[in-house]
Write a protein that holds these residues in place. Structure first.
Motif, PDB file in Angstrom:
ATOM      1  N   GLY A   1      -0.493   2.121  -7.375  1.00 23.46           N
ATOM      2  CA  GLY A   1      -0.933   3.408  -7.023  1.00 23.46           C
ATOM      3  C   GLY A   1      -0.144   4.248  -6.241  1.00 23.46           C
ATOM      4  O   GLY A   1      -0.463   5.203  -5.538  1.00 23.46           O
ATOM      5  N   TRP A   2       1.314   4.053  -6.418  1.00 28.73           N
ATOM      6  CA  TRP A   2       2.343   4.822  -6.002  1.00 28.73           C
ATOM      7  C   TRP A   2       2.542   6.103  -6.662  1.00 28.73           C
ATOM      8  O   TRP A   2       3.203   7.084  -6.097  1.00 28.73           O
ATOM      9  N   LEU A   3       2.336   6.175  -7.950  1.00 29.97           N
ATOM     10  CA  LEU A   3       2.335   7.423  -8.714  1.00 29.97           C
ATOM     11  C   LEU A   3       1.638   7.352 -10.009  1.00 29.97           C
ATOM     12  O   LEU A   3       0.868   6.466 -10.196  1.00 29.97           O
ATOM     13  N   ARG A   4       1.762   8.455 -10.725  1.00 28.28           N
ATOM     14  CA  ARG A   4       0.842   8.739 -12.005  1.00 28.28           C
ATOM     15  C   ARG A   4       1.821   9.351 -13.047  1.00 28.28           C
ATOM     16  O   ARG A   4       2.290  10.437 -12.580  1.00 28.28           O
TER      17      ARG A   4
ATOM     18  N   ILE B   1       9.504  -2.599   0.926  1.00 27.62           N
ATOM     19  CA  ILE B   1      10.441  -1.856   1.749  1.00 27.62           C
ATOM     20  C   ILE B   1      10.057  -0.591   2.285  1.00 27.62           C
ATOM     21  O   ILE B   1      10.286  -0.316   3.480  1.00 27.62           O
ATOM     22  N   PHE B   2       9.123   0.188   1.562  1.00 32.02           N
ATOM     23  CA  PHE B   2       8.938   1.177   2.172  1.00 32.02           C
ATOM     24  C   PHE B   2       7.874   1.264   3.161  1.00 32.02           C
ATOM     25  O   PHE B   2       7.634   1.949   4.125  1.00 32.02           O
ATOM     26  N   ASN B   3       7.164   0.106   3.238  1.00 35.00           N
ATOM     27  CA  ASN B   3       6.163  -0.497   4.163  1.00 35.00           C
ATOM     28  C   ASN B   3       6.894  -1.055   5.359  1.00 35.00           C
ATOM     29  O   ASN B   3       6.192  -1.646   6.236  1.00 35.00           O
ATOM     30  N   GLY B   4       8.295  -0.675   5.600  1.00 37.85           N
ATOM     31  CA  GLY B   4       8.829  -1.536   6.740  1.00 37.85           C
ATOM     32  C   GLY B   4       9.712  -2.800   6.430  1.00 37.85           C
ATOM     33  O   GLY B   4      10.459  -3.026   7.449  1.00 37.85           O
ATOM     34  N   ALA B   5       9.782  -3.318   5.383  1.00 40.17           N
ATOM     35  CA  ALA B   5      10.678  -4.376   5.145  1.00 40.17           C
ATOM     36  C   ALA B   5      11.941  -4.076   5.013  1.00 40.17           C
ATOM     37  O   ALA B   5      12.312  -3.104   4.478  1.00 40.17           O
TER      38      ALA B   5
ATOM     39  N   THR C   1       0.768  -1.086   0.023  1.00 38.57           N
ATOM     40  CA  THR C   1      -0.080   0.131  -0.167  1.00 38.57           C
ATOM     41  C   THR C   1       0.984   1.168   0.048  1.00 38.57           C
ATOM     42  O   THR C   1       1.865   1.344   0.873  1.00 38.57           O
ATOM     43  N   PRO C   2       0.427   2.143  -0.884  1.00 37.49           N
ATOM     44  CA  PRO C   2       1.298   3.535  -0.746  1.00 37.49           C
ATOM     45  C   PRO C   2       1.343   4.243   0.554  1.00 37.49           C
ATOM     46  O   PRO C   2       0.361   4.234   1.149  1.00 37.49           O
ATOM     47  N   ILE C   3       2.587   4.523   0.737  1.00 37.69           N
ATOM     48  CA  ILE C   3       2.498   5.229   2.236  1.00 37.69           C
ATOM     49  C   ILE C   3       3.716   6.172   2.329  1.00 37.69           C
ATOM     50  O   ILE C   3       4.822   5.864   1.509  1.00 37.69           O
ATOM     51  N   SER C   4       3.724   7.338   2.822  1.00 33.60           N
ATOM     52  CA  SER C   4       4.693   8.314   2.919  1.00 33.60           C
ATOM     53  C   SER C   4       5.412   7.975   3.900  1.00 33.60           C
ATOM     54  O   SER C   4       5.470   7.113   4.921  1.00 33.60           O
ATOM     55  N   LYS C   5       6.855   8.646   3.881  1.00 37.19           N
ATOM     56  CA  LYS C   5       7.827   8.431   5.043  1.00 37.19           C
ATOM     57  C   LYS C   5       7.207   8.959   6.271  1.00 37.19           C
ATOM     58  O   LYS C   5       6.174   9.920   6.359  1.00 37.19           O
ATOM     59  N   PRO C   6       7.674   8.791   7.543  1.00 38.52           N
ATOM     60  CA  PRO C   6       7.343   9.149   8.799  1.00 38.52           C
ATOM     61  C   PRO C   6       7.446  10.698   8.582  1.00 38.52           C
ATOM     62  O   PRO C   6       8.326  11.200   7.955  1.00 38.52           O
TER      63      PRO C   6
ATOM     64  N   GLU D   1       6.683  -4.317  -6.239  1.00 38.66           N
ATOM     65  CA  GLU D   1       6.207  -4.795  -5.116  1.00 38.66           C
ATOM     66  C   GLU D   1       7.343  -4.759  -3.879  1.00 38.66           C
ATOM     67  O   GLU D   1       7.171  -4.674  -2.663  1.00 38.66           O
ATOM     68  N   THR D   2       8.570  -5.381  -4.430  1.00 38.92           N
ATOM     69  CA  THR D   2       9.653  -5.402  -3.477  1.00 38.92           C
ATOM     70  C   THR D   2       9.808  -3.778  -2.940  1.00 38.92           C
ATOM     71  O   THR D   2       9.868  -3.744  -1.558  1.00 38.92           O
ATOM     72  N   MET D   3      10.026  -2.748  -3.796  1.00 39.34           N
ATOM     73  CA  MET D   3      10.155  -1.542  -3.252  1.00 39.34           C
ATOM     74  C   MET D   3       9.170  -0.972  -2.453  1.00 39.34           C
ATOM     75  O   MET D   3       9.218  -0.416  -1.182  1.00 39.34           O
ATOM     76  N   ALA D   4       7.539  -1.307  -2.683  1.00 38.11           N
ATOM     77  CA  ALA D   4       6.573  -0.970  -1.774  1.00 38.11           C
ATOM     78  C   ALA D   4       6.744  -1.575  -0.630  1.00 38.11           C
ATOM     79  O   ALA D   4       6.373  -0.976   0.250  1.00 38.11           O
TER      80      ALA D   4
END
Length: 391
Positions: free
Chosen positions: A78-81, A343-347, A40-45, A338-341
């Motif tokens: 859904g991360w970009l357009r 990672i951004f979600n905490g992996a 799921t798209p998520i911004s940095k803290p 999906e791997t990048m997503a």
């Protein structure tokens, strides 16, 4: 000389089971437990954007092709357009600049000035490039993830640590190249490399089932990187297993011009054709591309030598006899996205599976088959997912 293919495809499919079961059973002794992370798209803290950089080994058609599909994958998640239609045929730097200027996202940003390449496969520029990347990360701390494209890029980022999460794509064999410790474990918490276990062994076994050759011709640069690109360890393994001999021709490709690399590759394939080897395995090489392949394929057709492409359907379309049809590269791009997503979600990159296996599907060039006297039986035609005419 040609065997019926129906049992061969069943055998090829069965070869996948050991690789899959091993990947599931042996996650690497130092790997963290498997966890499920969302895409799921998520911004940095704090609401800031994730900032992405790009490193590539040199100018090679597969690199921007894969990068574009990664961007498409991020869009589908859904991360970009894209603000305009993504153009085809751009080189790596051009595509990176386009992505930086033509994507809208609340969560991530392609940093236009965070692009590195060691010249065009110029070995002397690798160390200065690594130093520049390390300095940028240390002094500016404005990069959250790096996409490393190609074997050199993956090796260079591994040498650096890597200092930030890094995904490695478009490599022939990241384990043999020393980028990852194994198919199951990259060996570095911040490193992830897509691995397709026994890909080249499966190709060669299938080729030998269809055309039971006694001598196999291969072309590669006689260097550590060149042998990795060409899957030499896999070729040697299968030659011992099946009892065929290898006839090699060395074609320098790094730290020279693209024109010279092409000429070296063409010269070597012509030499192997003149030596009348039983079959030729067309391996990954900087000098094997859309410009040189028609001439290479013509030399092999004139000598009536069956050929099999390591790279896949695109080379069959240009005149090579056979290959395993590769899955739509959009699926490879989505895998990386999906791997990048995640990672951004905490992996941590090392926590995520690196395994990717293409289905065993045949690509066949009928025009080449006719020219060399290969009359494919009905079952090979029925089994072929991609059939090409011409070239």
């Amino acid at each position: 000389m040609i065997r019926h293919l129906a049992p061969v495809l069943l055998a090829a499919a069965s070869l996948l089971a050991p690789a899959l079961s091993q990947a599931q059973a042996d996650p690497g002794s130092s790997s963290p437990p498997t966890q499920v992370f969302p895409t799921t798209p998520i911004s940095k803290p704090g609401g800031a954007k994730w900032r992405i950089a790009y490193v590539e080994s040199g100018d090679y058609a597969d690199y921007p092709l894969t990068l574009g599909e990664i961007a498409d994958g991020l869009q589908s998640l859904g991360w970009l357009r894209f603000t305009s239609e993504r153009p085809e045929g751009l080189a790596g730097r051009e595509l990176w600049n386009w992505l930086a200027a033509n994507t809208e996202s609340a969560q991530l940003q392609f940093k236009a000035d965070a692009y590195w390449q060691p010249g065009n496969f110029d070995a002397s520029q690798r160390e200065p490039m690594r130093a520049a990347i390390a300095q940028r990360i240390k002094e500016k701390a404005d990069i959250d993830l790096i996409i490393a494209m190609g074997t050199w890029a993956g090796q260079d980022m591994r040498t650096l640590g890597p200092p930030v999460p890094t995904i490695v794509g478009s490599t022939s064999d990241p384990v043999a190249a020393g980028i990852a410790d194994s198919a199951q474990d990259s060996g570095r918490d911040l490193l992830h490399a897509r691995v397709e276990p026994e890909r080249y062994q499966r190709q060669l076994r299938l080729f030998h089932e269809i055309v039971p050759f006694k001598t196999l011709g291969i072309v590669y640069e006689d260097s550590v990187a060149g042998r990795t690109y060409a899957g030499i360890s896999a070729v040697q393994q299968v030659s011992q297993e099946l009892g065929f001999t290898i006839t090699s021709c060395h074609a320098p490709s790094s730290s020279i011009s693209a024109v010279a690399a092409n000429a070296n590759a063409v010269r070597c394939y012509q030499k192997l054709a003149d030596e009348h080897v039983d079959a030729i395995y067309v391996t990954s090489h900087r000098g094997v591309n859309s410009q040189s392949l028609p001439e290479i394929a013509q030399a092999l057709k004139q000598a009536k030598i069956p050929s099999f492409s390591m790279a896949g359907s695109k080379e069959v379309e240009l005149g090579i006899l056979l290959s395993l049809a590769r899955a739509d590269i959009s699926y490879v791009g989505l895998f990386h996205a999906e791997t990048m997503a995640r990672i951004f979600n905490g992996a941590k990159p090392r926590q995520l599976s690196q395994i990717w296996i293409d289905p065993p599907k045949i690509a066949l060039n009928l025009s080449t088959a006719r020219i060399i006297g290969f009359d494919p039986p009905v079952d090979i035609l029925l089994a072929a997912d991609e059939v090409y005419e011409g070239k």
